[in-house]
Scaffold this active site. Structure first.
Site, PDB file in Angstrom:
ATOM      1  N   HIS A 216       0.907  -1.183   0.013  1.00  0.00           N
ATOM      2  CA  HIS A 216       0.001   0.031   0.129  1.00  0.00           C
ATOM      3  C   HIS A 216       0.930   1.145  -0.056  1.00  0.00           C
ATOM      4  O   HIS A 216       0.690   2.199  -0.733  1.00  0.00           O
ATOM      5  CB  HIS A 216      -0.817   0.117   1.299  1.00  0.00           C
ATOM      6  CG  HIS A 216      -1.837  -1.095   1.388  1.00  0.00           C
ATOM      7  ND1 HIS A 216      -1.662  -2.170   2.210  1.00  0.00           N
ATOM      8  CD2 HIS A 216      -3.075  -1.381   0.555  1.00  0.00           C
ATOM      9  CE1 HIS A 216      -2.662  -2.740   2.128  1.00  0.00           C
ATOM     10  NE2 HIS A 216      -3.525  -2.533   1.186  1.00  0.00           N
TER      11      HIS A 216
ATOM     12  N   GLN B 219     -18.460  -6.542  -1.149  1.00  0.00           N
ATOM     13  CA  GLN B 219     -17.467  -7.481  -1.950  1.00  0.00           C
ATOM     14  C   GLN B 219     -16.980  -8.469  -1.730  1.00  0.00           C
ATOM     15  O   GLN B 219     -16.084  -9.222  -2.037  1.00  0.00           O
ATOM     16  CB  GLN B 219     -16.056  -6.393  -2.491  1.00  0.00           C
ATOM     17  CG  GLN B 219     -15.177  -6.159  -1.360  1.00  0.00           C
ATOM     18  CD  GLN B 219     -13.867  -5.300  -1.821  1.00  0.00           C
ATOM     19  OE1 GLN B 219     -14.130  -4.094  -2.045  1.00  0.00           O
ATOM     20  NE2 GLN B 219     -12.951  -5.674  -2.030  1.00  0.00           N
TER      21      GLN B 219
HETATM   22  P1  AMP Z   1      -6.545  -3.778  -0.474  1.00  0.00           P
HETATM   23  O1  AMP Z   1      -6.350  -2.935   0.871  1.00  0.00           O
HETATM   24  O2  AMP Z   1      -5.984  -5.136  -0.207  1.00  0.00           O
HETATM   25  O3  AMP Z   1      -7.804  -3.650  -1.001  1.00  0.00           O
HETATM   26  O4  AMP Z   1      -5.491  -3.178  -1.678  1.00  0.00           O
HETATM   27  C1  AMP Z   1      -5.666  -1.917  -1.688  1.00  0.00           C
HETATM   28  C2  AMP Z   1      -4.694  -1.451  -2.918  1.00  0.00           C
HETATM   29  O5  AMP Z   1      -3.329  -1.949  -2.707  1.00  0.00           O
HETATM   30  C3  AMP Z   1      -4.933  -2.541  -4.173  1.00  0.00           C
HETATM   31  O6  AMP Z   1      -4.898  -1.651  -5.274  1.00  0.00           O
HETATM   32  C4  AMP Z   1      -3.959  -3.636  -4.348  1.00  0.00           C
HETATM   33  O7  AMP Z   1      -3.916  -3.892  -5.403  1.00  0.00           O
HETATM   34  C5  AMP Z   1      -2.730  -2.579  -3.730  1.00  0.00           C
HETATM   35  N1  AMP Z   1      -1.862  -3.791  -3.112  1.00  0.00           N
HETATM   36  C6  AMP Z   1      -2.014  -4.780  -2.271  1.00  0.00           C
HETATM   37  N2  AMP Z   1      -0.969  -5.372  -1.892  1.00  0.00           N
HETATM   38  C7  AMP Z   1      -0.165  -4.918  -2.759  1.00  0.00           C
HETATM   39  C8  AMP Z   1       1.345  -5.416  -2.992  1.00  0.00           C
HETATM   40  N3  AMP Z   1       1.932  -6.236  -2.354  1.00  0.00           N
HETATM   41  N4  AMP Z   1       2.107  -4.627  -4.138  1.00  0.00           N
HETATM   42  C9  AMP Z   1       1.391  -3.569  -4.791  1.00  0.00           C
HETATM   43  N5  AMP Z   1       0.176  -3.205  -4.475  1.00  0.00           N
HETATM   44  C10 AMP Z   1      -0.859  -3.853  -3.537  1.00  0.00           C
END
Ligand code: AMP
Length: 284
Positions: free
Chosen positions: A36, A60
């Protein structure tokens, strides 16, 4: 600054727009980690103001998924955001986003439904309705924050492709900025759900990235038949790995591929115990 109310965010956005400032948005479900942070840093560098939303979006999650146990660490998330020069952390309650009542039912809520071709595969196959919930909440966040740029990780590549499609199809005036996957030194892609993994399960989890890196290296050596590439995965799989899918799709259209090329993205989902992990890699 943490804000919980849509009206408070709107007021701030109005001020910034009046001053002609550019705004970046990073939608998240919290439990923030270095993945993040890489999105946040990109936004802070590119935009005058950065908003991070932290919202575990109930619509979701499918029935039986981890909505209740999803990690919620708002104080720590806020700290990370403050240290990273984020201007607003928007952390609404489900009631603030959806109001009271039958929020999980499309009998009562206007949904944004992405095209069937993009959701009838990969994660959409087992997580029925998941991307409807994602597109609906992201649309709401876009309308609340009205960013110039929104940052999404390639970690969730199917989501990123579907969001890009939504923005194009609905003429949403926001530029989507894709950000590369951040991994642990072991290769394991960072994820808030990695917190669920017990120590020994973490070792099994490394198989996902090993499979993907190996497929890419075989492709670079000249193997393009996706069946042959798929075969190479089995060396890394044990009875502790419950393979949900390993698929080769076009990077932009998600069309399935029988011959790999530079525009092919390889997607994998594996369950280790109760923990469902996803990863992907572009062959280019
Ligand atoms: P989430 O909190 O899992 O919904 O993720 C929020 C955003 O962070 C989304 O756009 C994810 O794709 C991105 N994200 C989560 N983990 C990673 C990672 N390891 N590398 C890059 N982006 C990430």
């Amino acid at each position: 600054m943490i804000l919980h109310k849509i009206t408070e965010v709107r007021e701030k956005i109005k001020e910034w727009k009046k001053e002609g400032l550019t705004i970046g948005l990073i939608p998240t479900m919290g439990a923030l980690h270095a993945g993040h942070k890489s999105l946040i840093d990109k936004s802070v560098e590119k935009c005058d103001r950065t908003v991070v939303s932290v919202f575990v979006n109930p619509i979701q999650f499918c029935p039986g998924e981890d909505l209740d146990k999803y990690p919620r660490t708002l104080d720590k998330d806020n700290e990370l955001c403050e240290q990273s020069n984020v201007d607003i952390v928007f952390a609404p309650t489900p009631k603030e986003m959806y109001g009271e009542g039958h929020i999980l039912s499309n009998d009562f809520l206007t949904y944004v439904i992405p095209p069937y071709f993009y959701v009838n595969k990969l994660c959409g196959k087992s997580r029925v309705g998941h991307f409807d919930g994602v597109c609906t909440v992201v649309n709401k966040l876009f309308n609340i924050v009205q960013p110039d740029f929104a940052f999404f990780g390639e970690k969730d590549a199917q989501q990123l492709i579907i969001i890009k499609k939504m923005v194009k199809d609905l003429n949403i005036p926001i530029e989507i900025i894709p950000c590369p996957i951040v991994r642990e030194p072991s290769g394991l892609a960072l994820s808030s759900r990695n917190k669920y993994l017990k120590e020994e399960q973490k070792e099994y989890a490394v198989a996902l990235s090993k499979i993907l890196f190996n497929i890419k290296s075989c492709y670079k050596k000249g193997i393009t038949d996706t069946n042959a590439l798929l075969e190479t995965a089995y060396t890394y799989l044990t009875p502790n790995h419950n393979l949900e899918y390993l698929e080769f799709c076009d990077e932009n259209t998600l069309e399935g591929k029988s011959t790999a090329d530079d525009n092919t993205r390889v997607f994998i989902a594996v369950k280790i115990g109760d923990v469902r992990l996803i990863d992907n890699i572009l062959l280019k």
